[in-house]
Design a protein around this motif. Structure first.
Motif, PDB file in Angstrom:
ATOM      1  N   GLY A 196       0.455  -0.932  -0.231  1.00 18.55           N
ATOM      2  CA  GLY A 196      -0.273   0.354   0.014  1.00 18.55           C
ATOM      3  C   GLY A 196       0.791   1.043   0.161  1.00 18.55           C
ATOM      4  O   GLY A 196       0.553   2.351  -0.552  1.00 18.55           O
ATOM      5  N   ALA A 197       1.724   1.660   1.002  1.00 13.87           N
ATOM      6  CA  ALA A 197       2.741   2.465   0.619  1.00 13.87           C
ATOM      7  C   ALA A 197       3.501   2.668  -0.399  1.00 13.87           C
ATOM      8  O   ALA A 197       3.324   4.004  -0.416  1.00 13.87           O
ATOM      9  CB  ALA A 197       3.876   2.363   1.983  1.00 13.87           C
ATOM     10  N   ALA A 198       4.523   1.630  -1.776  1.00 15.06           N
ATOM     11  CA  ALA A 198       5.022   1.659  -2.456  1.00 15.06           C
ATOM     12  C   ALA A 198       3.519   2.357  -3.653  1.00 15.06           C
ATOM     13  O   ALA A 198       4.346   3.139  -4.340  1.00 15.06           O
ATOM     14  CB  ALA A 198       5.420   0.365  -2.639  1.00 15.06           C
ATOM     15  N   PHE A 199       2.394   1.811  -3.044  1.00 12.43           N
ATOM     16  CA  PHE A 199       1.525   2.153  -4.766  1.00 12.43           C
ATOM     17  C   PHE A 199       1.718   3.453  -4.068  1.00 12.43           C
ATOM     18  O   PHE A 199       1.243   4.516  -4.969  1.00 12.43           O
ATOM     19  CB  PHE A 199       0.285   1.087  -3.897  1.00 12.43           C
ATOM     20  N   ARG A 200       0.916   3.808  -2.921  1.00  8.84           N
ATOM     21  CA  ARG A 200       0.711   5.133  -2.741  1.00  8.84           C
ATOM     22  C   ARG A 200       2.127   6.230  -3.754  1.00  8.84           C
ATOM     23  O   ARG A 200       2.539   7.575  -3.629  1.00  8.84           O
ATOM     24  CB  ARG A 200       0.613   5.757  -1.203  1.00  8.84           C
ATOM     25  N   ASP A 217      16.307   5.380   0.117  1.00  8.03           N
ATOM     26  CA  ASP A 217      16.186   4.099   0.939  1.00  8.03           C
ATOM     27  C   ASP A 217      14.526   4.110   0.710  1.00  8.03           C
ATOM     28  O   ASP A 217      13.986   2.855   1.853  1.00  8.03           O
ATOM     29  CB  ASP A 217      17.020   5.406   2.422  1.00  8.03           C
ATOM     30  N   VAL A 218      13.406   3.942   0.183  1.00  7.65           N
ATOM     31  CA  VAL A 218      12.758   3.993  -0.338  1.00  7.65           C
ATOM     32  C   VAL A 218      12.504   3.325  -1.550  1.00  7.65           C
ATOM     33  O   VAL A 218      13.459   3.590  -2.624  1.00  7.65           O
ATOM     34  CB  VAL A 218      10.865   5.209  -0.149  1.00  7.65           C
ATOM     35  N   ASN A 219      11.362   2.651  -1.570  1.00  8.24           N
ATOM     36  CA  ASN A 219      10.462   1.885  -3.359  1.00  8.24           C
ATOM     37  C   ASN A 219       9.746   2.331  -3.707  1.00  8.24           C
ATOM     38  O   ASN A 219       9.101   2.539  -3.484  1.00  8.24           O
ATOM     39  CB  ASN A 219      11.527   0.588  -3.272  1.00  8.24           C
ATOM     40  N   THR A 220       9.362   2.416  -5.308  1.00  2.00           N
ATOM     41  CA  THR A 220       8.106   2.582  -5.377  1.00  2.00           C
ATOM     42  C   THR A 220       8.309   0.866  -6.345  1.00  2.00           C
ATOM     43  O   THR A 220       8.344   0.088  -5.612  1.00  2.00           O
ATOM     44  CB  THR A 220       8.559   3.284  -7.131  1.00  2.00           C
ATOM     45  N   LEU A 221       6.010   0.965  -6.893  1.00  4.99           N
ATOM     46  CA  LEU A 221       5.425   0.469  -6.573  1.00  4.99           C
ATOM     47  C   LEU A 221       6.773  -1.080  -7.582  1.00  4.99           C
ATOM     48  O   LEU A 221       6.938  -2.403  -7.602  1.00  4.99           O
ATOM     49  CB  LEU A 221       4.629   0.092  -6.831  1.00  4.99           C
ATOM     50  N   PRO A 222       6.809  -0.231  -8.980  1.00  5.93           N
ATOM     51  CA  PRO A 222       7.859  -1.114  -9.652  1.00  5.93           C
ATOM     52  C   PRO A 222       9.257  -1.642  -9.171  1.00  5.93           C
ATOM     53  O   PRO A 222       9.236  -3.104  -9.209  1.00  5.93           O
ATOM     54  CB  PRO A 222       8.329  -0.376 -10.662  1.00  5.93           C
TER      55      PRO A 222
END
Length: 296
Positions: A71-75, A243-248
């Motif tokens: 959910g976080a990556a989607f947002r 240090d974060v990721n996107t959905l892909p």
């Protein structure tokens, strides 16, 4: 009518038709396969045959996939795509307006802008990541020099979703937006603007009430390109997001750890979002065209 029915196809029609059908199957077959397998029952696997039909794996996806917060990556991907879309539209329109006049060094500026299309994406990502790490080193050196210990301890990195990742995505989306705007203004008839000025319109009024409605469908198309290109981007994001990721990126990582149709459900959701954005863009562009030609 009878003569038209009796006409025979050209000798090369069927071979070309078969090649085209195979091309379409090659292009969309994997996507259709993922769609189908994502609707398997609880006992379903990663391959055919299909074992039942249900929304089980979409429910599992909503519950989360291990330690990954889908959910976080989607947002994050939605937010980044929206910001990239906005910047791409605004900068492309402004550049298109600027390039209508002769600018010193405009050719060099244009080639520099579109050069990122021919450079390997991973090289661009590595370069942007390196630049921001050098920036981190410089900021930490300045904080240490001014004895700002508290700020130095709390400082992490300048790499982030709306800094380095945004820049990386713009190197991909902006050239497409510029090429579209240049093509639009190449065909644009300046007589419309001259007529508006003759009637007493200010430059802003001319742009708002004459130019903008005429180029509106193209602007919608640029926005669609900006969002969808950002939404699916992996290579340019991988080394430039911090240090974060996107959905892909999360989806790429999950392909080696998730061994259930949940991964197909996630692929279906991401594809549906892209298709919805394209449908909204095409509908909006068609509406703008209809309004532009409607008699007043």
């Amino acid at each position: 009518m009878s003569q038209r029915i009796g006409e025979q196809r050209a000798p090369g029609f069927w071979p070309l038709a078969i090649v085209f059908a195979l091309f379409v199957l090659f292009l969309y077959g994997p996507m259709i396969t993922i769609f189908i397998l994502s609707f398997q029952g609880p006992e379903g696997g990663l391959t055919f045959p299909l074992r039942g039909v249900s929304l089980h794996w979409f429910h599992k996806l909503a519950e989360g996939l291990g330690t990954v917060d889908i959910g976080a990556a989607f947002r994050r991907s939605l937010a980044l795509g929206a910001v990239v879309m906005g910047f791409t539209v605004v900068l492309s329109v402004l550049a298109g307006l600027a390039f209508r006049k002769k600018l010193k060094g405009s050719n060099a500026l244009f080639f520099v802008t579109v050069a990122s299309l021919i450079m390997p994406s991973i090289i661009i990502s590595l370069g942007i990541g390196l630049q921001f790490r050098l920036l981190d080193t410089g900021i930490k050196s300045v904080l240490a020099a001014v004895d700002a210990a508290t700020l130095l301890e709390g400082y992490g990195t300048a790499l982030g979703l709306f800094s380095s990742a945004l820049g990386a995505h713009l190197t991909w989306t902006l050239p497409f937006g510029l090429l579209i705007m240049f093509a639009v203004f190449n065909r644009f008839n300046p007589a419309y603007e001259e007529a508006a000025r003759d009637l007493g319109a200010t430059p802003w009024q001319t742009f708002r009430f004459v130019v903008l409605p005429l180029i509106g469908p193209s602007i919608v198309g640029i926005g669609m390109f900006g969002f969808t290109l950002s939404w699916d981007e992996i290579a340019r994001t991988s080394q430039a997001i911090g240090d974060v990721n996107t959905l892909p990126l999360e989806l790429q990582g999950l392909t080696s750890t998730v061994t259930t149709p949940s991964i197909y459900a996630l692929g279906t959701v991401t594809t549906v979002v892209s298709l919805l954005v394209m449908a909204v863009a095409l509908g909006t562009a068609a509406l703008l065209r209809r309004r532009a030609v409607r008699p007043r």
